[in-house]
Design a protein around this motif. Structure first.
Motif, PDB file in Angstrom:
ATOM      1  N   TYR B  35      59.810  40.691  43.819  1.00  0.00           N
ATOM      2  CA  TYR B  35      60.598  39.147  43.370  1.00  0.00           C
ATOM      3  C   TYR B  35      62.118  39.427  43.533  1.00  0.00           C
ATOM      4  O   TYR B  35      62.555  40.330  43.317  1.00  0.00           O
ATOM      5  CB  TYR B  35      59.950  39.057  42.102  1.00  0.00           C
ATOM      6  N   GLN B  37      65.257  37.787  40.955  1.00  0.00           N
ATOM      7  CA  GLN B  37      65.598  36.622  39.367  1.00  0.00           C
ATOM      8  C   GLN B  37      66.753  36.526  39.178  1.00  0.00           C
ATOM      9  O   GLN B  37      67.633  37.272  39.638  1.00  0.00           O
ATOM     10  CB  GLN B  37      64.813  37.917  38.191  1.00  0.00           C
ATOM     11  N   GLY B  42      63.948  31.898  37.146  1.00  0.00           N
ATOM     12  CA  GLY B  42      63.227  32.642  36.583  1.00  0.00           C
ATOM     13  C   GLY B  42      62.898  33.450  37.838  1.00  0.00           C
ATOM     14  O   GLY B  42      64.301  34.298  38.886  1.00  0.00           O
ATOM     15  N   LEU B  43      61.682  33.865  38.153  1.00  0.00           N
ATOM     16  CA  LEU B  43      61.097  35.027  39.508  1.00  0.00           C
ATOM     17  C   LEU B  43      60.628  34.074  40.170  1.00  0.00           C
ATOM     18  O   LEU B  43      59.752  33.515  40.209  1.00  0.00           O
ATOM     19  CB  LEU B  43      60.157  35.858  39.247  1.00  0.00           C
TER      20      LEU B  43
END
Lengths: 113, 113
Positions: B35, B37, B42-43
């Motif tokens: 991911y 960020q 968000g992610l």
């Protein structure tokens, strides 16, 4: 489209008061719902999840969350906030037959002494 | 912690250079995720893996590639880094059993100048 919303960028609460961090989702099918917490310079830590069963789920550090199917919500709650609860909180949703999570944009919780 | 190590923890590099981030797990889990960020987002999932040499794209996969030649290691490569790839990158792992939460590493802070 499937999505997760955390409508509040920041929540402020006095120590000892109850807290609520809101999460709503838009999905087809049965969602798996998760809450995570992130402290500075750390990865996300799992707090609790809802898969099926009782709508009120209890998790780590005294947190709980209530699944409401009709309102498509999964709000995080705690009866009495601590200063140490101050952190960034993320709601996430996993949909049936997928291996992926969709995260909300996060809510910063600030607990004042 | 869930036995996840990300390396390096911090990196500064220049536009156009290749960059590889490593995620190492000691849990023998099948599923691994990368991911990024970013504030306000968000992610967001970049790529994920559901087994050795089995990978799939996430929502922000452009400009990234991954490889998984053994269960414990999942590599993320930026072939030619751009400033828009400046971010904090998180690896996560998940057990096979349905409904289990993902567990996250502590992240790599990548700055591309």
């Amino acid at each position: 489209a499937q999505s997760v919303a955390q409508p509040e960028d920041q929540v402020n609460v006095a120590e000892g008061n109850p807290l609520t961090v809101k999460c709503t989702y838009s999905v087809s099918g049965n969602p798996y719902l998760f809450w995570y917490v992130q402290y500075p310079n750390r990865g996300l830590q799992f707090l609790l999840k809802y898969i099926t069963g009782d709508n009120l789920v209890k998790g780590s550090y005294g947190f709980e969350a209530e699944f409401n199917k009709s309102q498509t919500s999964f709000h995080l709650k705690k009866p009495s906030a601590l200063v140490s609860d101050s952190a960034l909180y993320f709601c996430a949703v996993r949909f049936d037959n997928t291996d992926k999570l969709i995260f909300g944009t996060g809510t910063r919780l600030q607990v004042f002494p | 912690d869930a036995g996840i190590t990300q390396s390096p923890r911090h990196k500064v590099t220049e536009t156009g250079t290749p960059v590889t981030l490593r995620c190492h797990q000691t849990e023998n889990h099948r599923y691994m995720y990368w991911y990024r960020q970013d504030p306000g987002h968000g992610l967001r999932l970049i790529h994920y893996s559901y087994g050795v040499k089995d990978t799939d794209k996430g929502e922000v996969s452009d400009g990234y590639s991954v490889s998984r030649s053994k269960t414990e290691d999942f590599l993320l490569t930026l072939e030619s880094a751009t400033s828009s790839q400046t971010s904090v990158y998180f690896c996560a792992i998940r057990p096979d059993r349905a409904g289990q939460p993902q567990h996250f590493g502590d992240g790599t802070r990548l700055s591309i100048l």
